[in-house]
Write an enzyme that holds these catalytic residues in place. Structure first.
Site, PDB file in Angstrom:
ATOM      1  N   ARG A 137       0.833  -1.208   0.000  1.00  0.00           N
ATOM      2  CA  ARG A 137       0.000   0.000   0.000  1.00  0.00           C
ATOM      3  C   ARG A 137       0.869   1.261   0.000  1.00  0.00           C
ATOM      4  O   ARG A 137       0.593   2.223  -0.720  1.00  0.00           O
ATOM      5  CB  ARG A 137      -0.912  -0.007   1.229  1.00  0.00           C
ATOM      6  CG  ARG A 137      -1.840   1.200   1.304  1.00  0.00           C
ATOM      7  CD  ARG A 137      -2.716   1.147   2.547  1.00  0.00           C
ATOM      8  NE  ARG A 137      -3.492   2.381   2.687  1.00  0.00           N
ATOM      9  CZ  ARG A 137      -3.707   3.002   3.829  1.00  0.00           C
ATOM     10  NH1 ARG A 137      -3.209   2.506   4.954  1.00  0.00           N
ATOM     11  NH2 ARG A 137      -4.413   4.112   3.861  1.00  0.00           N
ATOM     12  N   HIS A 141       0.656   3.961  -2.964  1.00  0.00           N
ATOM     13  CA  HIS A 141       0.207   5.322  -2.718  1.00  0.00           C
ATOM     14  C   HIS A 141       1.310   6.349  -2.943  1.00  0.00           C
ATOM     15  O   HIS A 141       1.018   7.503  -3.272  1.00  0.00           O
ATOM     16  CB  HIS A 141      -0.354   5.433  -1.300  1.00  0.00           C
ATOM     17  CG  HIS A 141      -1.693   4.792  -1.132  1.00  0.00           C
ATOM     18  ND1 HIS A 141      -2.636   5.222  -0.220  1.00  0.00           N
ATOM     19  CD2 HIS A 141      -2.273   3.735  -1.767  1.00  0.00           C
ATOM     20  CE1 HIS A 141      -3.725   4.480  -0.307  1.00  0.00           C
ATOM     21  NE2 HIS A 141      -3.509   3.550  -1.250  1.00  0.00           N
ATOM     22  N   HIS A 275      -5.670  -6.125  -4.268  1.00  0.00           N
ATOM     23  CA  HIS A 275      -6.621  -6.288  -3.174  1.00  0.00           C
ATOM     24  C   HIS A 275      -6.705  -7.732  -2.696  1.00  0.00           C
ATOM     25  O   HIS A 275      -7.443  -8.019  -1.743  1.00  0.00           O
ATOM     26  CB  HIS A 275      -8.008  -5.782  -3.584  1.00  0.00           C
ATOM     27  CG  HIS A 275      -8.145  -4.303  -3.480  1.00  0.00           C
ATOM     28  ND1 HIS A 275      -9.269  -3.613  -3.907  1.00  0.00           N
ATOM     29  CD2 HIS A 275      -7.298  -3.351  -3.012  1.00  0.00           C
ATOM     30  CE1 HIS A 275      -9.100  -2.324  -3.696  1.00  0.00           C
ATOM     31  NE2 HIS A 275      -7.907  -2.134  -3.160  1.00  0.00           N
ATOM     32  N   TRP A 291     -10.424  -8.716   1.802  1.00  0.00           N
ATOM     33  CA  TRP A 291     -11.025  -9.088   0.516  1.00  0.00           C
ATOM     34  C   TRP A 291     -10.961 -10.601   0.304  1.00  0.00           C
ATOM     35  O   TRP A 291     -11.774 -11.159  -0.414  1.00  0.00           O
ATOM     36  CB  TRP A 291     -10.269  -8.421  -0.631  1.00  0.00           C
ATOM     37  CG  TRP A 291     -10.463  -6.947  -0.779  1.00  0.00           C
ATOM     38  CD1 TRP A 291     -11.415  -6.315  -1.552  1.00  0.00           C
ATOM     39  CD2 TRP A 291      -9.696  -5.906  -0.176  1.00  0.00           C
ATOM     40  NE1 TRP A 291     -11.281  -4.956  -1.463  1.00  0.00           N
ATOM     41  CE2 TRP A 291     -10.218  -4.663  -0.625  1.00  0.00           C
ATOM     42  CE3 TRP A 291      -8.598  -5.891   0.685  1.00  0.00           C
ATOM     43  CZ2 TRP A 291      -9.693  -3.438  -0.236  1.00  0.00           C
ATOM     44  CZ3 TRP A 291      -8.079  -4.662   1.080  1.00  0.00           C
ATOM     45  CH2 TRP A 291      -8.616  -3.457   0.622  1.00  0.00           C
TER      46      TRP A 291
END
Length: 383
Positions: A137, A141, A275, A291
């Site tokens: 992540r 990002h 995900h 998920w």
């Protein structure tokens, strides 16, 4: 001399930047001094001024003028040498020795041992596999702010370390998790390793450690020295836009965000496969749950679950999200958009049935993502 209080009060990177700029400034001063007259420089003796330049412990340069009749040139030579002596005494003219890899504009001039860095990141993940998805992540990002029109954002400056970017809504929780976890690695390698390289390398290391492919990675990103390079909030994809729940506006939103970076529909779906890792936390995004039943394993299960589970609205006080019948898994409205939009769904179907193809396409898209907003990178063996 007036720079000394400023130097002692600056951070490490600003201190070194001022060091560099002061050196350049003193060089310019010296050039002006030696050109004040129409005659030749004291450092380029003419028939009237034959200066012998020698190195000495007391000053960088000392001059002995054999022409006693030219006071003007003698004074100029003395003044020039005094400026250089002052610079040497202040430490401005000596090359930095404590951090030989220093680049005055904030990054690393000399690369680290990236295999060693990767091994250190891998050790963190082996000790706690739940940290791996958060490293992915962070890499995602730090790279996903790129705008191909304005040519700003992306991973190149390592700007996600600044509080101004960490306060962006999509980065909630990263400051106290992945960014903090990386600090010991950064301290170990110092200026030879930029934050931008560290964060992006962490992403590919995590994917490999969690069972995914070994993804190509390049080094050479140079950190921005201050938060002025931080881009505006709102460049990362949202979980839901328009009416609550998945609808065509969510597919449009995904295309708007990813097309801005230069990605097509296939790459959007491939990157969404990340995900498979991790989970949402109410304390960060407001959403809740994983998920996949295997949140620390990188595979194509995300796509299979999208296609086979009967996803329904979760009845709770939080934001609109979907859950399975067993109430153990979740999907966001923008996840469901991938199977409601025909152009997206064709790739969901491919990846659900062919993990090797998913790994191949994801690897290409993730490398592209991590290189947005960069220049002069060097392909680097890290695994």
């Amino acid at each position: 001399l007036q720079l000394q209080p400023l130097l002692t009060s600056c951070s490490v990177h600003n201190h070194k930047t001022i060091y560099y700029l002061a050196t350049m400034m003193l060089t310019k001063v010296l050039s002006c001094l030696t050109l004040l007259s129409g005659k030749a420089s004291a450092f380029s003796p003419t028939s009237n001024t034959r200066a012998h330049i020698t190195r000495s412990p007391g000053a960088l340069y000392s001059t002995s003028d054999e022409s006693a009749g030219d006071d003007h040139n003698s004074r100029r030579a003395f003044l020039s040498s005094s400026v250089l002596a002052l610079a040497a005494g202040a430490g401005f003219m000596a090359p930095p020795t404590a951090n030989a890899g220093f680049s005055p504009f904030g990054g690393a001039a000399k690369g680290a041992d990236y295999k060693a860095v990767a091994n250190d990141i891998a050790a963190i993940i082996k000790d706690d596999p739940d940290k791996g998805p958060t490293f992915v992540r962070l890499a995602w990002h730090s790279s996903g702010t790129y705008d191909r029109m304005s040519k700003d954002g992306g991973s190149g400056g390592g700007t996600i370390r600044f509080k101004e970017e960490l306060l962006h809504g999509g980065n909630a929780g990263l400051e106290k998790t992945a960014v903090a976890w990386m600090e010991d690695v950064k301290k170990k390698y110092g200026d030879s390793l930029s934050y931008a390289d560290l964060y992006t390398l962490g992403g590919v290391v995590a994917i490999k450690e969690l069972g995914g492919p070994t993804i190509s990675w390049s080094s050479g990103r140079v950190d921005a020295i201050d938060p002025s390079a931080v881009t505006p909030d709102g460049r990362l994809p949202n979980a839901d836009v328009g009416p609550s729940g998945s609808d065509p506006s969510d597919a449009d939103h995904l295309r708007t965000i990813f097309n801005r970076m230069g990605f097509d529909d296939k790459e959007i779906v491939a990157l969404s496969g990340a995900h498979a890792l991790g989970r949402c936390h109410t304390t960060a995004s407001g959403y809740d749950g994983p998920w996949s039943p295997q949140p620390t394993t990188f595979n194509n299960l995300y796509f299979s679950l999208l296609n086979t589970v009967n996803w329904r609205k979760r009845d709770w006080s939080g934001p609109f999200q979907y859950e399975d019948a067993g109430k153990k898994l979740m999907m966001l409205p923008t996840d469901l958009a991938l199977i409601q939009d025909d152009k997206f769904k064709q790739y969901v179907d491919v990846y659900a049935g062919d993990q090797a193809k998913f790994f191949e396409d994801f690897s290409k898209a993730f490398t592209k993502l991590e290189e947005l907003g960069t220049s002069n990178l060097k392909a680097t063996e890290w695994a």
